[in-house]
Write an enzyme that holds these catalytic residues in place. Structure first.
Site, PDB file in Angstrom:
ATOM      1  N   HIS A 169      -8.111   2.572   4.183  1.00  0.00           N
ATOM      2  CA  HIS A 169      -8.876   4.118   3.606  1.00  0.00           C
ATOM      3  C   HIS A 169      -8.181   5.206   4.757  1.00  0.00           C
ATOM      4  CE1 HIS A 169     -12.647   6.354   2.599  1.00  0.00           C
ATOM      5  NE2 HIS A 169     -11.838   6.978   2.658  1.00  0.00           N
ATOM      6  N   GLU A 186     -20.763   8.390   0.861  1.00  0.00           N
ATOM      7  CA  GLU A 186     -20.815   9.045   2.034  1.00  0.00           C
ATOM      8  C   GLU A 186     -21.640  10.641   1.671  1.00  0.00           C
ATOM      9  OE1 GLU A 186     -17.775  10.487   5.297  1.00  0.00           O
ATOM     10  OE2 GLU A 186     -17.207  10.861   3.370  1.00  0.00           O
ATOM     11  N   HIS A 198     -14.353   6.426  -3.745  1.00  0.00           N
ATOM     12  CA  HIS A 198     -15.181   6.960  -2.825  1.00  0.00           C
ATOM     13  C   HIS A 198     -16.555   7.022  -3.182  1.00  0.00           C
ATOM     14  CE1 HIS A 198     -11.416   7.996  -1.198  1.00  0.00           C
ATOM     15  NE2 HIS A 198     -11.621   8.725  -0.062  1.00  0.00           N
TER      16      HIS A 198
END
Length: 336
Positions: free
Chosen positions: A14, A196, A193
């Site tokens: 990542h 987060e 993604h």
């Protein structure tokens, strides 16, 4: 510095290649390509790398990409990063980059793929392995993602998988369900993604709507016990980026990072740097920080590295070779 962390063979899954551009290279490319930046010195660039949230960071990230204008530039920045990998004993790395940013500026998509791949192709036998994972910019919406897919489907031998990145809130993977279905029908793996900036619902969407092989980030899964159980049952890797979580105010300080909770629950955790130059911490730095502030042991570092090997898109032969390196390192370290 922990000798164990410094010397262990590492795997990075990542990392956005433009996010590895150190201030000196940024200024050099700006001068070369006659790009006017709002900062003139290394110190000013470092000051600009302070931001309060993901949206602010993405705005800055897009601005700094203006200095990259050719395959040669991508070759250079990837070379820079691979040299850092060599210094940090990173033996395999899979780097993110979108093509849309550059296509919209009139550059051919081949510029991105050829420039990055050229640096990997220069690696000697037994050198650093890996490749590129081109990403859709999610806040541009599904129509643009479909356009990008029509480009990428012509170059399927040039990348490892396709990802979904950039601003998370308001752009769940469900918006891109159609294009991800087409990608899977073409036999291409996906990552996204999620978890987060956004909550567990974004992780669920990445799983159900994009059918991802890995979740990039995923730390907010802890807010949903059913999701945690699902991730454990299906052994879905989380590519956690601790310094990113601190810099983007997911957690106030590294000592408050939920990493140990993720590990105690039995999740498939791996550690990475995300945008190392922007966040001030490459992979080794991230590992040192979690050991210092989160109480992560050498054994946990080793286990998460093993997770990263298995979560990678390397061939099974390459995975076996990486595991042999890790096992040999562990035996040597114990004997010493």
């Amino acid at each position: 510095m922990s000798d164990f962390i410094r010397q262990i063979p590492k795997v990075e899954l990542h990392m956005h290649v433009e996010g590895s551009i150190v201030p000196s290279r940024l200024l050099q490319l700006a001068e070369k390509n006659k790009v006017s930046l709002p900062y003139q010195t290394i110190e000013e660039v470092e000051q600009a790398y302070q931001f309060d949230n993901l949206a602010e960071f993405v705005d800055l990230f897009i601005k700094t990409t203006e200095v990259v204008q050719s395959a040669e530039d991508f070759h250079v920045i990837t070379q820079d990063y691979l040299k850092l990998c060599q210094a940090e004993n990173i033996i395999h790395t899979e780097v993110f980059c979108d093509i849309r940013t550059y296509v919209d500026r009139g550059h051919p998509p081949e510029m991105v793929l050829e420039g990055i791949n050229a640096a990997f192709d220069e690696q000697p036998d037994g050198g650093i392995s890996g490749g590129i994972i081109p990403c859709f910019i999610r806040h541009l919406g599904p129509e643009i993602a479909e356009q990008d897919w029509q480009i990428l489907k012509k170059h399927q031998d040039k990348y490892l998988a396709i990802g979904l990145a950039a601003v998370e809130q308001g752009y769940p993977a469900s918006l891109f369900k159609k294009v991800f279905k087409e990608i899977h029908q073409a036999g291409i793996k996906t990552v996204a993604h999620a978890g987060e900036e956004g909550g567990p619902e974004y992780i669920w969407s990445a799983i159900k709507d994009a059918h991802v092989s890995r979740i990039d980030h995923g730390v907010t899964c802890l807010d949903d016990d059913d999701l945690v159980e699902y991730l454990i049952k299906h052994n879905i890797p989380l590519t956690v980026c601790p310094q990113s979580n601190v810099k983007l105010n997911v957690c106030g300080h590294m000592s408050k990072h939920p990493l140990q909770d993720l590990l105690k629950r039995g999740l498939n955790v791996t550690i990475h740097s995300d945008d190392p130059a922007h966040f001030g911490a490459f992979l080794t730095d991230n590992l040192l920080l979690i050991q210092e502030h989160c109480g992560v042991t050498d054994q946990q570092i080793y286990d998460m590295t093993v997770n990263a090997v298995h979560a990678s898109f390397a061939t099974e032969h390459r995975k076996d070779a990486m595991m042999a390196q890790l096992n040999q390192y562990k035996l040597q370290y114990i004997n010493e």
